[in-house]
Design an enzyme around this catalytic site. Structure first.
Site, PDB file in Angstrom:
ATOM      1  N   HIS A 151      36.517  33.814  34.381  1.00  0.00           N
ATOM      2  CA  HIS A 151      37.163  32.695  35.053  1.00  0.00           C
ATOM      3  C   HIS A 151      38.172  32.016  34.135  1.00  0.00           C
ATOM      4  O   HIS A 151      38.211  32.276  32.933  1.00  0.00           O
ATOM      5  CB  HIS A 151      36.119  31.672  35.513  1.00  0.00           C
ATOM      6  CG  HIS A 151      35.379  32.073  36.753  1.00  0.00           C
ATOM      7  ND1 HIS A 151      34.354  32.995  36.729  1.00  0.00           N
ATOM      8  CD2 HIS A 151      35.529  31.696  38.044  1.00  0.00           C
ATOM      9  CE1 HIS A 151      33.889  33.154  37.960  1.00  0.00           C
ATOM     10  NE2 HIS A 151      34.588  32.388  38.773  1.00  0.00           N
ATOM     11  N   LYS A 155      36.990  25.998  33.778  1.00  0.00           N
ATOM     12  CA  LYS A 155      35.721  26.006  34.502  1.00  0.00           C
ATOM     13  C   LYS A 155      34.633  25.374  33.652  1.00  0.00           C
ATOM     14  O   LYS A 155      34.505  25.664  32.456  1.00  0.00           O
ATOM     15  CB  LYS A 155      35.343  27.436  34.886  1.00  0.00           C
ATOM     16  CG  LYS A 155      34.110  27.522  35.790  1.00  0.00           C
ATOM     17  CD  LYS A 155      33.933  28.923  36.353  1.00  0.00           C
ATOM     18  CE  LYS A 155      32.674  29.037  37.196  1.00  0.00           C
ATOM     19  NZ  LYS A 155      32.688  28.103  38.350  1.00  0.00           N
TER      20      LYS A 155
END
Length: 261
Positions: A151, A155
């Site tokens: 990701h 995040k």
């Protein structure tokens, strides 16, 4: 039209969701919420100057009626947000991660008492839902598994909700087992990743990434990799739209978009 409130409208997913709701002729955006908002109306933002939608920055000041509460906020706020939505009889559609099993148990109980449909989805991407289903099927035959999720570097949680849910689905059809050499040792702590019932989960956080996952299966003389990539947050919007359309027909809180497909 289905009346929708978007919580976390200033975040990346929240902004994409807000735009989708405004563009969909089946939906009506009746409010947005963000604790960081200073505006009173969304038309104070240049992008939305032709809209007339109230902005809220405190839960207790939300005084509008909506059919659906979409939540893309932060892990530390999502539980109270969803409790609030249910208490106001707004069906929650939640993409925020961070809810514990105890949180889910309490929210499911509240939803049943209200006879209110709701959805908590680790991932709204259709390809991600299919990856989880395919991985669960493959695990019946190839039980040695590692999961790698990748990701963007903003995040907050690790592993991702999608990776953890993938592991939970696999665990339903796979007996816990020790993988690799039973005498292995990490010369650098954390090198083997997080452990879930013998499976290993690895989290990558890098700029330029959006949301990606691969599940690796190993067997005698063979290997299988299932991979899913989301290159743009718009990929999640088809799943969000499905949830908003269908959740009003349910009377309980569901976990996983696959329950509505």
């Amino acid at each position: 039209m289905i009346k929708v409130l978007v919580a976390g409208f200033k975040g990346r997913m929240g902004t994409t969701t807000t735009n989708m709701i405004l563009e969909n002729p089946l939906f009506e955006l009746v409010g947005v919420y963000s604790t960081s908002a200073t505006e009173k109306n969304i038309n104070e933002i240049a992008e939305y100057k032709s809209e007339n939608v109230p902005v809220f920055n405190e839960l207790e000041k939300i005084n509008i009626k909506a059919d659906v509460w979409i939540d893309f906020t932060i892990p530390g706020a999502v539980f109270e947000n969803v409790k609030f939505a249910i208490s106001k009889h707004m069906s929650p559609v939640v993409g925020t991660t961070g809810l514990t099993e105890d949180n889910l148990t309490e929210l499911k109980k509240l939803s049943k008492l209200e006879k209110l449909g709701g959805l908590i989805a680790p991932n709204f991407g259709i390809s991600a839902v299919l990856l989880m289903q395919f991985a669960q099927q493959a695990a019946k035959y190839l039980p040695d598994i590692e999961i790698i999720e990748m990701h963007h570097d903003k995040k907050l949680d690790a592993p991702s909700g999608t990776a953890l849910n993938t592991a939970k689905l696999i665990a339903k059809v796979r007996q816990p087992k020790v993988q690799g050499n039973p005498n292995e040792r990490e010369t650098l702590p954390g090198a083997r990743g997080a452990e879930f019932e013998g499976m290993r989960i690895h989290s990558v956080r890098l700029p330029g990434y959006v949301a990606h996952e691969q599940v690796l299966f190993g067997g005698n003389g063979e290997a299988l990799t299932i991979r899913q990539d989301s290159f743009d947050r718009i990929s999640f919007m088809s799943g969000v739209a499905v949830a908003v359309e269908k959740i009003g027909t349910r009377e309980e809180l569901l976990v996983g978009l696959e329950n509505l497909l």
